[in-house]
Design a protein around this motif. Structure first.
Motif, PDB file in Angstrom:
ATOM      1  N   ARG A 169      10.744 -47.523  26.051  1.00  0.00           N
ATOM      2  CA  ARG A 169       9.691 -48.540  26.059  1.00  0.00           C
ATOM      3  C   ARG A 169       8.911 -48.489  27.357  1.00  0.00           C
ATOM      4  N   GLU A 170       9.645 -48.368  28.474  1.00  0.00           N
ATOM      5  CA  GLU A 170       8.987 -48.350  29.786  1.00  0.00           C
ATOM      6  C   GLU A 170       8.029 -47.181  29.883  1.00  0.00           C
ATOM      7  N   ALA A 171       8.474 -46.013  29.428  1.00  0.00           N
ATOM      8  CA  ALA A 171       7.620 -44.831  29.497  1.00  0.00           C
ATOM      9  C   ALA A 171       6.374 -45.032  28.662  1.00  0.00           C
ATOM     10  N   SER A 172       6.569 -45.597  27.467  1.00  0.00           N
ATOM     11  CA  SER A 172       5.438 -45.797  26.583  1.00  0.00           C
ATOM     12  C   SER A 172       4.436 -46.768  27.198  1.00  0.00           C
ATOM     13  N   LEU A 173       4.947 -47.865  27.760  1.00  0.00           N
ATOM     14  CA  LEU A 173       4.052 -48.842  28.376  1.00  0.00           C
ATOM     15  C   LEU A 173       3.362 -48.241  29.600  1.00  0.00           C
ATOM     16  N   ALA A 174       4.088 -47.406  30.333  1.00  0.00           N
ATOM     17  CA  ALA A 174       3.514 -46.791  31.531  1.00  0.00           C
ATOM     18  C   ALA A 174       2.381 -45.848  31.167  1.00  0.00           C
ATOM     19  N   LEU A 175       2.475 -45.265  29.959  1.00  0.00           N
ATOM     20  CA  LEU A 175       1.393 -44.360  29.538  1.00  0.00           C
ATOM     21  C   LEU A 175       0.176 -45.133  29.064  1.00  0.00           C
ATOM     22  N   GLY A 176       0.289 -46.455  29.026  1.00  0.00           N
ATOM     23  CA  GLY A 176      -0.866 -47.256  28.679  1.00  0.00           C
ATOM     24  C   GLY A 176      -0.858 -47.753  27.257  1.00  0.00           C
ATOM     25  N   ALA A 177       0.260 -47.567  26.532  1.00  0.00           N
ATOM     26  CA  ALA A 177       0.314 -48.060  25.162  1.00  0.00           C
ATOM     27  C   ALA A 177       0.462 -49.584  25.165  1.00  0.00           C
ATOM     28  N   THR A 178      -0.113 -50.216  24.136  1.00  0.00           N
ATOM     29  CA  THR A 178       0.062 -51.670  24.023  1.00  0.00           C
ATOM     30  C   THR A 178       1.463 -51.937  23.490  1.00  0.00           C
ATOM     31  N   GLN A 179       1.852 -53.224  23.461  1.00  0.00           N
ATOM     32  CA  GLN A 179       3.197 -53.548  22.987  1.00  0.00           C
ATOM     33  C   GLN A 179       3.378 -53.141  21.527  1.00  0.00           C
ATOM     34  N   TRP A 180       2.336 -53.412  20.728  1.00  0.00           N
ATOM     35  CA  TRP A 180       2.441 -53.082  19.311  1.00  0.00           C
ATOM     36  C   TRP A 180       2.565 -51.573  19.103  1.00  0.00           C
ATOM     37  N   GLN A 181       1.742 -50.831  19.882  1.00  0.00           N
ATOM     38  CA  GLN A 181       1.826 -49.371  19.771  1.00  0.00           C
ATOM     39  C   GLN A 181       3.217 -48.887  20.151  1.00  0.00           C
ATOM     40  N   THR A 182       3.765 -49.503  21.195  1.00  0.00           N
ATOM     41  CA  THR A 182       5.115 -49.122  21.615  1.00  0.00           C
ATOM     42  C   THR A 182       6.123 -49.382  20.504  1.00  0.00           C
ATOM     43  N   TYR A 218       5.589 -49.761  17.277  1.00  0.00           N
ATOM     44  CA  TYR A 218       5.331 -49.022  16.059  1.00  0.00           C
ATOM     45  C   TYR A 218       5.623 -47.533  16.218  1.00  0.00           C
ATOM     46  N   LYS A 219       5.111 -46.971  17.342  1.00  0.00           N
ATOM     47  CA  LYS A 219       5.183 -45.513  17.473  1.00  0.00           C
ATOM     48  C   LYS A 219       6.455 -45.045  18.165  1.00  0.00           C
ATOM     49  N   VAL A 220       7.043 -45.896  19.003  1.00  0.00           N
ATOM     50  CA  VAL A 220       8.189 -45.429  19.773  1.00  0.00           C
ATOM     51  C   VAL A 220       9.500 -46.064  19.279  1.00  0.00           C
ATOM     52  N   VAL A 221       9.557 -47.395  19.322  1.00  0.00           N
ATOM     53  CA  VAL A 221      10.841 -48.057  19.058  1.00  0.00           C
ATOM     54  C   VAL A 221      11.275 -47.836  17.614  1.00  0.00           C
ATOM     55  N   LEU A 222      10.370 -48.133  16.673  1.00  0.00           N
ATOM     56  CA  LEU A 222      10.742 -47.990  15.263  1.00  0.00           C
ATOM     57  C   LEU A 222      11.035 -46.534  14.921  1.00  0.00           C
TER      58      LEU A 222
END
Lengths: 295, 310
Positions: free
Chosen positions: B196-209, B211-215
């Motif tokens: 999650r941290e990496a995804s947010l650091a790349l600039g993804a929004t929470q929903w994108q994180t 949808y695309k990463v966690v799930l």
């Protein structure tokens, strides 16, 4: 540490209590004062109530009563696993049972009536109409004089004693169409009560104001009509034993058949007593009038 | 007071209290294991031997059993063979299982996402206990609610008698929801924080994180959760029996009465005689159920192995 001690103490106390309980029950069963009756759920309330009364009168005895269905009762008694098998049917009528060697004790008569939802607009039918309804020839109540409402059939489970009796005497031996099946009379009544268009059949004791009992060929489903066989859908309730009963089994069956129980419990629980009947029916459905002294 | 060397030696060689406890613990857990394995093997053996009797002693064709549409074990058909076609029940069981899983999955995953990602605080305080509460309700209560609420509702909205696959699906949906939800929540919790941290650091929004990463990362766990829910739905008897209508007919619509393997088993078993064809046929249904639950277990294993994060 103290908490653990406490828990250990509690565990020990429970074990001791269970031990004492087991010891006491061992004493009872050791004395040969315990028998088991298994089977028909239609007969279960009567056997249970009679068993309780009997135990109260004869200390040290215990009548263990279980349901499970007519099939279970007959197969358990055939294998000799229990002392009494409760059944709605003659043993010879149940498939897979060798009736020889089983002794029949009739303890009650139960009348069965079709019931319909009150919205169907039906209060009486002919046997022909009832058969048409249950075999699927009629699918709407207006075909048999009711309202414009689809018919919803509700059967008892296959092999049920009530269903066998209904099919034999209610719809002239026809096989009911495959439809909903329920495994208890209480459930059947509940569904008929709440489902428009529903029809099913239950023992008289299950009929309440919430459902409509149906007259057949102008005969009302009353006990007076069952006694004379004008109302034909009825069956005996049997207690079966393997061979002639002995000991407590014999005493208990005699107790259930005694006038005290037949005049009180049997009547209170919505059954009829075989001694009230003006006719007798054999295993083939052959009806013969019986004479003698009747009250 | 000093101890003699012999005394000391003896004392040192004696097993310590901890060692004795260790052995005791091993004996207890090992015997428990053996007992459980024996019970499982015995159950499978018993059901299998009873279930096979239909085909060996009553000579029913296995294919007829699996593909026949008429279930009437006490009757024989035109060719003199007993009518023991289980297809309508097998179809009923599968339909109800798949439909309830389809309905329950989005709700369960949505709840799990809310509990874990969006509002962990409120999730832990309110939703967790609520979903766990649903597990504790006995199935007869679900069945009764189904009978007195769901059945009249489907009757008035969709027509028919109200008894059928639709009502069964509604009841099962609520029943499997807690299982699927809590297992999905576990799967989401197992996704490492740095994803999650990496995804947010790349600039993804929470929903994108989410949808695309966690799930994405939790997919095998989520699938396992769904299959577990399906296994529960497949084996549920009482609640379904009360609302499905128990008519052993091929379902033509969702509001027609139908039957499942479990509902036919529970209504029928008390009215048959041990060893008769009618009884054996019911045991064969039980065998089908057992095999299906083994298949479900296998699927869960496969998903767990294939989807493991590397």
């Amino acid at each position: 540490m103290t908490k653990r001690r406490w828990l250990q103490g509690l565990l020990l106390m429970i074990l001791v209590a269970l031990g004492i309980f087991a010891y006491q029950t061992r004493q009872v069963s050791h004395a040969g004062g315990s028998i088991t009756a298994v089977g028909s759920t239609a007969l279960q309330p009567l056997v249970e109530a009679a068993g309780e009364q009997y135990t109260a009168d004869h200390l040290g005895t215990f009548i263990n009563v279980q349901g499970g269905g007519t099939g279970t009762g007959l197969s358990q008694i055939q294998e000799g696993a229990v002392q009494i098998g409760d059944s709605d049917l003659f043993a010879a009528e149940q498939k897979g049972i060798r009736a020889k060697g089983l002794v029949d004790h009739r303890v009650a008569v139960v009348g069965i009536t079709p019931i319909v939802n009150r919205k169907n607009g039906i209060t009486h039918l002919t046997t022909k109409q009832l058969t048409a309804v249950f075999t699927g020839q009629a699918t709407n109540w207006k075909q048999v004089g009711g309202k414009d409402l689809p018919i919803v059939l509700i059967n008892r489970a296959q092999g049920s004693g009530t269903r066998a009796t209904f099919e034999q005497f209610g719809i002239a031996g026809h096989q009911a169409k495959t439809a909903q099946e329920q495994d208890s009379s209480g459930m059947v009544r509940q569904i008929v009560q709440t489902t428009p268009g529903a029809i099913s059949y239950v023992a008289f004791s299950y009929v309440t104001k919430a459902v409509q009992a149906v007259s057949l060929n102008g005969v009302a489903p009353t006990e007076a009509n069952v006694v004379t066989n004008r109302w034909k859908i009825w069956s005996y309730e049997h207690l079966y034993t393997k061979g002639q009963p002995t000991g407590l089994t014999k005493d208990f069956i005699a107790y259930v058949q005694s006038p005290t129980i037949q005049k009180t419990l049997v009547r209170q629980l919505g059954y009829l007593s075989p001694s009230q009947m003006h006719v007798e029916r054999d295993v083939n459905g052959q009806v013969t009038p019986i004479g003698g002294t009747r009250s | 007071m000093t101890k003699s060397p012999e005394q000391l030696e003896q004392e040192l060689k004696r097993r310590s209290k901890a060692a004795k406890l260790e052995i005791w613990g091993r004996v207890v857990s090992f015997s428990a294991l053996i007992l459980i394995v024996a019970v499982v093997v015995a159950i499978i053996g018993f059901v299998a031997s009873k279930g096979i009797a239909t085909f060996t002693t009553n000579h029913v064709n296995l294919w007829d059993f699996l593909s026949g549409k008429n279930w009437n074990p006490s009757l024989t058909d035109a060719h003199g063979k007993p009518e023991v076609g289980a297809l309508s029940m097998i179809v009923g069981s599968f339909l109800i299982t798949i439909l309830s899983a389809i309905v329950a999955t989005p709700f369960a995953i949505g709840t799990a996402v809310f509990m874990n990602e969006i509002s962990p605080n409120r999730g832990a305080k309110i939703l967790q206990p609520v979903t766990e509460l649903l597990v504790g309700i006995p199935s007869v209560v679900y069945g009764f609610i189904g009978l007195s609420v769901v059945v009249p509702f489907t009757r008035s909205v969709f027509g028919g008698s109200g008894f059928g696959i639709l009502s069964g699906t509604c009841v099962l949906f609520v029943m499997i929801l807690p299982t699927v939800t809590s297992m999905s929540a576990d799967a989401l919790r197992a996704v490492p924080r740095y994803y999650r941290e990496a995804s947010l650091a790349l600039g993804a929004t929470q929903w994108q994180t989410i949808y695309k990463v966690v799930l994405r990362a939790a997919t095998p766990g989520l699938m396992t959760a769904v299959v577990f829910g399906m296994a529960r739905a497949f084996g549920e008897a009482l609640a379904v029996q009360m609302v499905i209508g128990n008519a052993a007919l091929m379902p033509h619509s969702l509001v027609d009465p139908a039957a499942t393997l479990t509902s036919v088993l529970t209504t029928g078993i008390g009215n048959t005689v041990m060893g008769s064809l009618q009884n054996n046929a019911l045991w064969s249904l039980a065998l089908v159920l057992l095999l299906m639950s083994l298949v479900f277990n296998l699927i869960i294993r496969l998903i767990g192995r294939k989807g493991r994060l590397q």
